[in-house]
Design a protein around this motif. Structure first.
Motif, mmCIF file in Angstrom:
data_model
loop_
_atom_site.group_PDB
_atom_site.id
_atom_site.type_symbol
_atom_site.label_atom_id
_atom_site.label_comp_id
_atom_site.label_asym_id
_atom_site.label_seq_id
_atom_site.Cartn_x
_atom_site.Cartn_y
_atom_site.Cartn_z
ATOM 1 N N THR A 198 3.531 0.281 4.091
ATOM 2 C CA THR A 198 3.159 1.632 4.479
ATOM 3 C C THR A 198 1.932 1.553 5.379
ATOM 4 O O THR A 198 0.938 0.927 5.016
ATOM 5 N N ARG A 199 2.026 2.199 6.533
ATOM 6 C CA ARG A 199 0.903 2.225 7.474
ATOM 7 C C ARG A 199 0.541 3.678 7.753
ATOM 8 O O ARG A 199 1.406 4.497 8.012
ATOM 9 N N THR A 200 -0.751 3.971 7.714
ATOM 10 C CA THR A 200 -1.244 5.326 7.931
ATOM 11 C C THR A 200 -2.082 5.352 9.212
ATOM 12 O O THR A 200 -2.884 4.462 9.442
ATOM 13 N N TYR A 201 -1.870 6.396 10.018
ATOM 14 C CA TYR A 201 -2.584 6.570 11.283
ATOM 15 C C TYR A 201 -3.161 7.976 11.339
ATOM 16 O O TYR A 201 -2.524 8.932 10.898
ATOM 17 N N LYS A 202 -4.370 8.113 11.889
ATOM 18 C CA LYS A 202 -4.997 9.430 12.077
ATOM 19 C C LYS A 202 -5.120 9.717 13.564
ATOM 20 O O LYS A 202 -5.385 8.826 14.361
ATOM 21 N N ARG A 203 -4.967 10.983 13.895
ATOM 22 C CA ARG A 203 -5.016 11.437 15.287
ATOM 23 C C ARG A 203 -6.437 11.355 15.826
ATOM 24 O O ARG A 203 -7.405 11.688 15.154
#
Length: 81
Positions: free
Chosen positions: A48-53
């Motif tokens: 699982t990879r999380t990215y923020k704008r």
């Protein structure tokens, strides 16, 4: 004037998978998504990879890597006694 249901984004992270990879994302309630979570299954592991704008407003919108979680299917928790 036509409105698209999607926008272009680019993912930046510490691995080659997200090294400037451009993706198409859907608007949520007419807004850019603030956080995106991608899941990928490699062999028996779910990654699982999380990215923020980012703050930029011109497309492609940049998203920066936040965290990575690797969970083995059927694996035991690593908790000391």
């Amino acid at each position: 004037m036509s409105h698209s249901a999607t926008y272009r984004a680019v993912l930046f992270g510490p691995n080659p998978i997200a090294a400037g990879t451009e993706v198409e994302l859907e608007y949520i309630d007419g807004q850019h998504q603030d956080v995106i979570v991608l899941e990928e299954i490699e062999d028996t592991e779910t990654i699982t990879r999380t990215y923020k704008r980012g703050r930029e407003t011109d497309e492609p919108i940049p998203y920066r890597f936040v965290e990575e979680d690797v969970a083995e299917a059927g694996g035991e928790a690593d908790v000391p006694n």
